[in-house]
Enzyme design. Sequence first.
Site, PDB file in Angstrom:
ATOM      1  N   ARG A  44       0.866  -1.185   0.000  1.00 48.71           N
ATOM      2  CA  ARG A  44       0.000   0.000   0.000  1.00 48.71           C
ATOM      3  C   ARG A  44       0.905   1.239   0.000  1.00 48.71           C
ATOM      4  O   ARG A  44       2.121   1.143   0.176  1.00 48.71           O
ATOM      5  CB  ARG A  44      -0.921   0.002   1.230  1.00 48.71           C
ATOM      6  CG  ARG A  44      -0.227  -0.471   2.485  1.00 48.71           C
ATOM      7  CD  ARG A  44      -0.698   0.185   3.724  1.00 48.71           C
ATOM      8  NE  ARG A  44      -0.566   1.621   3.701  1.00 48.71           N
ATOM      9  CZ  ARG A  44       0.565   2.270   3.945  1.00 48.71           C
ATOM     10  NH1 ARG A  44       1.688   1.602   4.206  1.00 48.71           N
ATOM     11  NH2 ARG A  44       0.605   3.582   3.917  1.00 48.71           N
ATOM     12  N   GLY A  45       0.282   2.393  -0.217  1.00 52.65           N
ATOM     13  CA  GLY A  45       1.047   3.621  -0.392  1.00 52.65           C
ATOM     14  C   GLY A  45       1.312   3.814  -1.875  1.00 52.65           C
ATOM     15  O   GLY A  45       1.764   2.899  -2.560  1.00 52.65           O
ATOM     16  N   ALA A  46       1.015   5.018  -2.367  1.00 54.44           N
ATOM     17  CA  ALA A  46       1.072   5.256  -3.811  1.00 54.44           C
ATOM     18  C   ALA A  46       2.408   4.882  -4.449  1.00 54.44           C
ATOM     19  O   ALA A  46       2.435   4.168  -5.461  1.00 54.44           O
ATOM     20  CB  ALA A  46       0.716   6.714  -4.111  1.00 54.44           C
ATOM     21  N   ARG A  87      -6.582  -0.739  -8.096  1.00 58.20           N
ATOM     22  CA  ARG A  87      -7.174   0.251  -7.213  1.00 58.20           C
ATOM     23  C   ARG A  87      -7.284   1.553  -7.994  1.00 58.20           C
ATOM     24  O   ARG A  87      -6.413   1.849  -8.823  1.00 58.20           O
ATOM     25  CB  ARG A  87      -6.353   0.463  -5.932  1.00 58.20           C
ATOM     26  CG  ARG A  87      -6.323  -0.741  -5.002  1.00 58.20           C
ATOM     27  CD  ARG A  87      -5.628  -0.418  -3.683  1.00 58.20           C
ATOM     28  NE  ARG A  87      -6.442   0.462  -2.845  1.00 58.20           N
ATOM     29  CZ  ARG A  87      -6.005   1.019  -1.719  1.00 58.20           C
ATOM     30  NH1 ARG A  87      -4.752   0.815  -1.312  1.00 58.20           N
ATOM     31  NH2 ARG A  87      -6.793   1.794  -1.007  1.00 58.20           N
ATOM     32  N   GLN A 193      -3.588   2.285   9.970  1.00 58.03           N
ATOM     33  CA  GLN A 193      -2.231   2.315   9.407  1.00 58.03           C
ATOM     34  C   GLN A 193      -1.293   3.178  10.239  1.00 58.03           C
ATOM     35  O   GLN A 193      -0.094   2.913  10.301  1.00 58.03           O
ATOM     36  CB  GLN A 193      -2.260   2.821   7.967  1.00 58.03           C
ATOM     37  CG  GLN A 193      -2.953   1.893   6.978  1.00 58.03           C
ATOM     38  CD  GLN A 193      -4.388   2.302   6.723  1.00 58.03           C
ATOM     39  OE1 GLN A 193      -5.044   2.864   7.604  1.00 58.03           O
ATOM     40  NE2 GLN A 193      -4.897   2.041   5.531  1.00 58.03           N
ATOM     41  N   ASP A 234      -2.014  10.361  -2.443  1.00 56.65           N
ATOM     42  CA  ASP A 234      -2.227   9.290  -3.416  1.00 56.65           C
ATOM     43  C   ASP A 234      -2.442   9.832  -4.820  1.00 56.65           C
ATOM     44  O   ASP A 234      -2.178   9.145  -5.797  1.00 56.65           O
ATOM     45  CB  ASP A 234      -3.420   8.427  -2.987  1.00 56.65           C
ATOM     46  CG  ASP A 234      -3.048   7.509  -1.842  1.00 56.65           C
ATOM     47  OD1 ASP A 234      -2.732   6.343  -2.105  1.00 56.65           O
ATOM     48  OD2 ASP A 234      -3.047   7.962  -0.681  1.00 56.65           O
ATOM     49  N   ASN A 244      -5.864  11.968  -0.329  1.00 55.64           N
ATOM     50  CA  ASN A 244      -5.040  11.201   0.607  1.00 55.64           C
ATOM     51  C   ASN A 244      -5.980  10.408   1.513  1.00 55.64           C
ATOM     52  O   ASN A 244      -7.205  10.520   1.421  1.00 55.64           O
ATOM     53  CB  ASN A 244      -4.130  12.132   1.416  1.00 55.64           C
ATOM     54  CG  ASN A 244      -3.055  11.367   2.171  1.00 55.64           C
ATOM     55  OD1 ASN A 244      -2.358  10.527   1.594  1.00 55.64           O
ATOM     56  ND2 ASN A 244      -2.923  11.633   3.461  1.00 55.64           N
ATOM     57  N   LYS A 245      -5.410   9.616   2.386  1.00 51.91           N
ATOM     58  CA  LYS A 245      -6.200   8.752   3.259  1.00 51.91           C
ATOM     59  C   LYS A 245      -7.313   9.531   3.954  1.00 51.91           C
ATOM     60  O   LYS A 245      -7.122  10.663   4.392  1.00 51.91           O
ATOM     61  CB  LYS A 245      -5.279   8.115   4.296  1.00 51.91           C
ATOM     62  CG  LYS A 245      -5.968   7.158   5.259  1.00 51.91           C
ATOM     63  CD  LYS A 245      -6.715   6.034   4.534  1.00 51.91           C
ATOM     64  CE  LYS A 245      -5.811   5.190   3.658  1.00 51.91           C
ATOM     65  NZ  LYS A 245      -6.544   4.144   2.922  1.00 51.91           N
TER      66      LYS A 245
END
Length: 336
Positions: A44-46, A87, A193, A234, A244-245
Amino acid sequence: METLSWRDGVLYILDQTLLPHNVVYLQVKDYRQVIEAIRRLAVRGAPAIGAAAAYAVVLAATEAAESGKEGFMDRLTAAAAEIGGARPTAVNLQWAVKRQLRVAAEAAPEPGKVIRRLLAEAEAVFAADVEANRVMGALGAELLPRGARVLTHCNAGGLATCGYGTALGVIRAAHAAGKIKMVYADETRPLLQGARLTVFELMRERIPVTLITDSMAGFLMAGRGLDAVIVGADRIAANGDVANKIGTYSLAVLSKYHGVPFYVAAPVSTIDPAARDGAGIPIEERGAGEVTELAGVCVAPDGAAAWNPAFDVTPGSLITAIITERGVFYPPFELN
């Protein structure tokens, strides 16, 4: 701790769903396994998703070559489309796949040559991300005062990248320069996270960190005070709006009210010039179970409805600066 590594035709992926208590690497030889790892947030994470996608195209090309030269590029293109759709929000995913398809087209039609070129490009994507993070870290550290108290959200560290981190890269560099007094980490509901990954990373680095719930951020700003909020991204639209999240937008509003600088750290590969503003960024919605359950235990009544957008959009007008490896950008943003 490596997020990703490639050895002898196998992609090793650190399964982040098991952290912080278990360190397990998936040994991936099929591009479909990479897609699954991306979807279930094992990776995970762009930036890390982008690198994983680049390696996934290598695996797809290897499989496509097994059926012969005839139709090789068609099979590879179809597989790449699957990878790019894993995604929707993190633009680095589609960016990496498109980059690999351009390389494949240049090396076609010989499958062996294509595979070699794709692997070299995937390794270049990986190496460039590590270098970009270190440059961002140095640039961002210059923005922080000595004795800085910093809040971060979700995880934008080495685990979200190919190494060092974006937002946490800034924090790492600032800590090395003796500037960090305390890092506050939002837990980051619904998948925690921040609690599971950011605190894990910072404790390993012996950087002072205090975990808070997401709902404590405003009271923290008003009471103890903060010198900065630093987050990753992201996808960034051409006008500086940032996806973003989920929970990032709320932090930006709170920061504006309390006069706390709000920084975004992300590589230029996260900028999407095709998205004129935040309205052009697709927002992934995930299953209700991530909200109604906690660590597999149901915390809501049976049958409760839940809305679960994985990201939100922060308007560029709320952002103090966007830190990239090519410099620090200030409003009004023109990132196309």
